[in-house]
Every structure is written in structure tokens, then in C-alpha cells.
Design a protein around this motif. Sequence first.
Motif, PDB file in Angstrom:
ATOM      1  N   ASP A   1      -2.492  -3.523   7.666  1.00 50.46           N
ATOM      2  CA  ASP A   1      -1.513  -2.657   8.769  1.00 50.46           C
ATOM      3  C   ASP A   1      -1.759  -1.389   8.018  1.00 50.46           C
ATOM      4  OD1 ASP A   1       0.907  -1.316   6.557  1.00 50.46           O
ATOM      5  OD2 ASP A   1       1.414  -3.107   6.051  1.00 50.46           O
ATOM      6  N   PHE A   2      -1.307  -0.074   9.187  1.00 49.92           N
ATOM      7  CA  PHE A   2      -1.636   0.892   9.263  1.00 49.92           C
ATOM      8  C   PHE A   2      -0.055   2.068   8.869  1.00 49.92           C
ATOM      9  CE2 PHE A   2      -4.596  -1.378  11.753  1.00 49.92           C
ATOM     10  CZ  PHE A   2      -5.915  -0.224  11.337  1.00 49.92           C
ATOM     11  N   SER A   3       0.919   1.508   8.367  1.00 50.98           N
ATOM     12  CA  SER A   3       2.066   2.067   7.880  1.00 50.98           C
ATOM     13  C   SER A   3       1.546   2.746   7.078  1.00 50.98           C
ATOM     14  CB  SER A   3       2.827   0.974   7.630  1.00 50.98           C
ATOM     15  OG  SER A   3       2.552   0.753   6.320  1.00 50.98           O
ATOM     16  N   ALA A   4       0.831   2.971   5.603  1.00 48.97           N
ATOM     17  CA  ALA A   4       0.601   4.163   4.813  1.00 48.97           C
ATOM     18  C   ALA A   4      -0.905   5.066   4.829  1.00 48.97           C
ATOM     19  CB  ALA A   4       0.811   3.217   3.846  1.00 48.97           C
ATOM     20  N   CYS A   5      -1.682   5.217   6.403  1.00 51.15           N
ATOM     21  CA  CYS A   5      -2.553   5.744   6.423  1.00 51.15           C
ATOM     22  C   CYS A   5      -2.199   6.599   6.840  1.00 51.15           C
ATOM     23  CB  CYS A   5      -3.045   5.097   7.510  1.00 51.15           C
ATOM     24  SG  CYS A   5      -4.396   3.116   7.019  1.00 51.15           S
ATOM     25  N   ALA A   6      -1.328   7.840   7.769  1.00 50.82           N
ATOM     26  CA  ALA A   6      -0.885   8.787   7.952  1.00 50.82           C
ATOM     27  C   ALA A   6      -1.295   9.973   6.796  1.00 50.82           C
ATOM     28  CB  ALA A   6      -0.164   8.655   8.233  1.00 50.82           C
TER      29      ALA A   6
ATOM     30  N   SER B   1       0.589  -0.963  -0.261  1.00 50.42           N
ATOM     31  CA  SER B   1       0.228  -0.094   0.331  1.00 50.42           C
ATOM     32  C   SER B   1       1.322   1.254  -0.021  1.00 50.42           C
ATOM     33  CB  SER B   1      -0.925   0.462   1.223  1.00 50.42           C
ATOM     34  OG  SER B   1      -0.335   0.064   2.981  1.00 50.42           O
ATOM     35  N   GLY B   2       0.537   2.035  -0.768  1.00 47.74           N
ATOM     36  CA  GLY B   2       0.995   3.542  -1.028  1.00 47.74           C
ATOM     37  C   GLY B   2       0.128   4.630  -1.497  1.00 47.74           C
TER      38      GLY B   2
END
Length: 219
Positions: free
Chosen positions: A155-160, A29-30
Amino acid sequence: MACYLGMDIQIRRGCSYAVIDAHGLLQASGWLENPVHQAPTLVRQWLPHGLQAVGLDAPRQPLPGPRHWYWQRNSGQWIPRTTQKGWGRHCEVVISAHGLGRPQWTPVRGQAPEWMERGFALFEVLGHLVATEEVFPSAAYLQLQDNRDVSLWIDFSACAPGPKDMLDAWVAAAVLREWAEGRGEAVGNGDGLGRIILPRPLAPPVVTGVLHWPAAGGV
């Protein structure tokens, strides 16, 4: 293993994307700051890994001219346009008639907002590479709200940059997976301007009349 790519189309923060596999496990994701140029590279990257389709949360194309037919909910029939603006495609009318969301009606050519124009361009460049479908996450949320057999491992790594935008990208990919496995439905395209993929069939009572466009292959 098959995988599916969902993308949320907007202007302010670039476009979020998510790739899930057939089990709903997030693979990547990204964000794409220049999606019309970057998305083809992303698609080519995932084609060797079983990419089956791309789902875009945007209209496929503008109207060539104002549509001639309107769905009249009270009478349950199509009526000729009189004073209405004439915006909106068949697939959007079907979504609206079934209470699955409030579409942002696609306008005639040359009057679309920038985010729609970006979507039109993405359909054009990606359609040459892989099956590219239109999805409507708002409708998917409604259809799946009481459904417990659709899961995503994320996962939430690209959510910000935009959590809701990334959520729409995840759901867009999940809609494709449900459709590909025979649990969804495609609506619209009687006017030849594109269909919308849903994760589930339309729930009763189905408005059967609206599913059939009154004109053959035209607006």
C-alpha cells in the motif's frame, strides 16, 4: 509465518522500512527518524511474529585500510593496487564486474559519509538481535526486470516522504524472502568485510575469477 524487514538507509528523511510476509504481503511500513535507537525496538516487536532477517541497503562496515587488490576487467584477473585509492569491498567489486550496478565504494575507516556511518551502526545494533544482511536494490531491479514470479502486495500509505526510498525498503525485504527460500545468491566477503544478498544467482556469463578473493581473509 515468516516475515522479513527491509530498510533503506539515508539521512535526509530518516530511514524507510517495510515488513513483508512469506507471500509478499506488506505487514507494516513507515519511517524511523532515529533509526539506530528505534530499529532495535521495531525488530523486537516483529520477532514474535516470525521475523527471520533484516536487510539493510548500506555497507556492513568500513575498510580497515586501503585494499591491496583490484579486478582488471580486460585481463580477467586480480592485480596489485598501484596508484588507486583502495576503496571498495569484495562484494562491491563482484556487483560492478557483473554489471549489476555502480556501487558507492566503501571507504576506509573514518572517511565514510554520514549515511554509511548510520548503516555501520545499524548493522552493529541489529546483528545482536536477528540475522542482518546487506542488500543492493539496484541490483535486484536488474535481476528481476524480466521475472514474473516475484510479487509484492503493498500500500502507499507511508510513501509520501520519499516514494523511491520506500520502494527500496520493499525490495530489500523481498530480496531477503527470495534468498531465504533458496532462490538467491550471496556474493563477496572474500575480504571478510561482508557479503551482498541477491534475489537471483548471477546470470551467465559469470565472471568466475572475481568471485574468489586473492588474499586469505584480508583486504
